[in-house]
Design a protein around this motif. Sequence first.
Motif, PDB file in Angstrom:
ATOM      1  N   PRO A   1      15.835  58.203   1.111  1.00 56.49           N
ATOM      2  CA  PRO A   1      14.433  58.639   1.070  1.00 56.49           C
ATOM      3  C   PRO A   1      13.595  58.029   2.175  1.00 56.49           C
ATOM      4  N   GLY A   2      12.432  58.623   2.400  1.00 55.15           N
ATOM      5  CA  GLY A   2      11.406  57.949   3.168  1.00 55.15           C
ATOM      6  C   GLY A   2      10.849  56.848   2.275  1.00 55.15           C
ATOM      7  N   VAL A   3      10.687  55.647   2.796  1.00 55.22           N
ATOM      8  CA  VAL A   3      10.263  54.515   1.979  1.00 55.22           C
ATOM      9  C   VAL A   3       8.935  53.966   2.496  1.00 55.22           C
ATOM     10  N   VAL A   4       7.981  53.829   1.585  1.00 56.88           N
ATOM     11  CA  VAL A   4       6.692  53.218   1.902  1.00 56.88           C
ATOM     12  C   VAL A   4       6.553  51.976   1.038  1.00 56.88           C
ATOM     13  N   MET A   5       6.330  50.812   1.673  1.00 53.78           N
ATOM     14  CA  MET A   5       6.209  49.548   0.938  1.00 53.78           C
ATOM     15  C   MET A   5       4.830  48.947   1.170  1.00 53.78           C
TER      16      MET A   5
ATOM     17  N   ARG B   1       3.088  45.640  -0.452  1.00 55.47           N
ATOM     18  CA  ARG B   1       3.260  44.524  -1.378  1.00 55.47           C
ATOM     19  C   ARG B   1       4.369  44.852  -2.387  1.00 55.47           C
ATOM     20  N   GLU B   2       4.081  44.704  -3.688  1.00 54.01           N
ATOM     21  CA  GLU B   2       5.118  44.966  -4.697  1.00 54.01           C
ATOM     22  C   GLU B   2       5.334  46.459  -4.949  1.00 54.01           C
ATOM     23  N   LEU B   3       4.472  47.288  -4.381  1.00 51.62           N
ATOM     24  CA  LEU B   3       4.567  48.730  -4.621  1.00 51.62           C
ATOM     25  C   LEU B   3       5.536  49.361  -3.621  1.00 51.62           C
ATOM     26  N   ILE B   4       6.534  50.051  -4.149  1.00 45.09           N
ATOM     27  CA  ILE B   4       7.513  50.746  -3.307  1.00 45.09           C
ATOM     28  C   ILE B   4       7.523  52.217  -3.697  1.00 45.09           C
TER      29      ILE B   4
ATOM     30  N   ALA C   1      12.381  65.408   0.486  1.00 48.46           N
ATOM     31  CA  ALA C   1      12.149  66.852   0.363  1.00 48.46           C
ATOM     32  C   ALA C   1      13.433  67.528  -0.112  1.00 48.46           C
ATOM     33  N   GLN C   2      14.253  66.780  -0.830  1.00 53.77           N
ATOM     34  CA  GLN C   2      15.512  67.265  -1.405  1.00 53.77           C
ATOM     35  C   GLN C   2      16.452  67.838  -0.349  1.00 53.77           C
ATOM     36  N   GLY C   3      16.404  67.213   0.844  1.00 54.67           N
ATOM     37  CA  GLY C   3      17.302  67.624   1.917  1.00 54.67           C
ATOM     38  C   GLY C   3      16.916  68.899   2.611  1.00 54.67           C
TER      39      GLY C   3
ATOM     40  N   LYS D   1       8.849  63.335   6.241  1.00 56.15           N
ATOM     41  CA  LYS D   1       8.187  62.397   7.156  1.00 56.15           C
ATOM     42  C   LYS D   1       6.671  62.492   7.019  1.00 56.15           C
ATOM     43  N   ARG D   2       6.160  63.724   6.972  1.00 52.56           N
ATOM     44  CA  ARG D   2       4.708  63.898   6.833  1.00 52.56           C
ATOM     45  C   ARG D   2       4.221  63.352   5.501  1.00 52.56           C
ATOM     46  N   GLY D   3       5.024  63.587   4.433  1.00 51.97           N
ATOM     47  CA  GLY D   3       4.657  63.072   3.121  1.00 51.97           C
ATOM     48  C   GLY D   3       4.592  61.556   3.118  1.00 51.97           C
ATOM     49  N   SER D   4       5.566  60.924   3.798  1.00 53.62           N
ATOM     50  CA  SER D   4       5.576  59.458   3.879  1.00 53.62           C
ATOM     51  C   SER D   4       4.344  58.942   4.615  1.00 53.62           C
ATOM     52  N   GLU D   5       3.973  59.634   5.689  1.00 55.04           N
ATOM     53  CA  GLU D   5       2.813  59.206   6.475  1.00 55.04           C
ATOM     54  C   GLU D   5       1.528  59.314   5.660  1.00 55.04           C
ATOM     55  N   ILE D   6       1.409  60.393   4.887  1.00 54.11           N
ATOM     56  CA  ILE D   6       0.217  60.583   4.057  1.00 54.11           C
ATOM     57  C   ILE D   6       0.116  59.473   3.013  1.00 54.11           C
ATOM     58  N   ILE D   7       1.251  59.182   2.360  1.00 58.46           N
ATOM     59  CA  ILE D   7       1.260  58.131   1.334  1.00 58.46           C
ATOM     60  C   ILE D   7       0.986  56.765   1.960  1.00 58.46           C
TER      61      ILE D   7
END
Length: 418
Positions: free
Chosen positions: A381-385, A387-390, A395-397, A404-410
């Motif tokens: 997966p795209g991973v956003v960390m 602090r303790e929040l991961i 996009a289910q492949g 990538k865009r979803g990760s950037e937004i989050i």
Amino acid sequence: MNILVFAGTSEGRILIKELLAMKEVFVCACVATEYGKEILEHQPSEKLEIKAGRLSQGEMQQLMGRGFDLVVDATHPYATVVTENIKESCDKTNTKYIRLLREKTEFGTDCIFVESTEAAVEYLNPTEGNILLTTGSKELEKYTRLHNYQDRIYTRVLPMEEVVRNCNELGFTGKHLICMQGPFSCDMNRAMLNQLECRYMVTKDTGKAGGAYEKYQAAKEAEAILVVVGRTEQNEGMSLKQVIKEIESNAEETYIGEWFPMFINLKNKDITVIGAGKIAGRRIKTLLQFSCNLKIIAKEISEEIKKSSEDAAYKSKSKGLNRSIELLEKEFDTEDIIGADIVLAATNNRNLNEYIGKYCRERGITVNVADAKEECDFYFPGVVMQRELIVGITAQGKSHSLAKRGSEIIRNALSDLK
């Protein structure tokens, strides 16, 4: 809903604009030229990805392999070869195909209708008088067979550097080369015909969106003869309204997911990454943030990966974590993954990745094959960390760019989290 649009027409651009206004719809638009890309970039959106450049059938299949719910062929009605390549690529990738049809123009009986460019040249050759050519630059070379073409023909083409260069090479220069972006009004067409004293105007049936009727009206008012180059009859497809309605109905359906997100404890797990290129590098960077034992195998390992690994090892040691980070610059050998809990096959060799995936599955080793989603036991997966929040996102492949865009937004949304 992920939609791939081959957008070679104004209808294609209108369709994309409509799609971007829909919820849960993401669009990848393919255009043949940088100019087409520039036009689409006037409506920027996080839900739009643009790819410029003509694609071979193999490249189309590779792109569709990302996984799209639907492919819309909105290419020019005369681009029959491109349409065939798109249809065949959809068949081979089992992707739903829709042809967006352009409505035909109701020309009057006072026009000259010819089946092809060659037929248009044959008709015009024995005639006299100037010609306004509005069929673009693609088949312009065929019109050089006209007697005295450099004096008779005034050609209207797109204002693109490559197009202008090709036209100049064919002998179309100065006032005989008109570089403008259409479609054009009846008044504009009539003014050009009168200004250039054209006896003939050549067009294709570009439909309402392409300004075909305005050309017909202008030719009548300027007392010029309109020569219409015919197009292959298209019986299968949908109008713009029908395509939009079809997508709206599908987008409203409740989506059923296949891949359930789970978080597993990686502490003391042995993970082996084979490869150290761009994709492998991103995954290594992510894994270095976790407490797993990491082995990286590649013939060449960049200084960036070496430095990141060294920093991660130092940080782990300072926190009292007992983990190993091992870098092996060598050819891959199956002995390298003995005892591994998880393997990531991320080399630039398709055959090797496939072999590693098969070898791991036969031995019950969980494996991710970077260039073949169907060979994966899990998606990375795209991973956003923060602090303790991961947060993990996939996009289910079906679309790396969407993930990538979803990760950037989050990531942006969590940047102010304290």
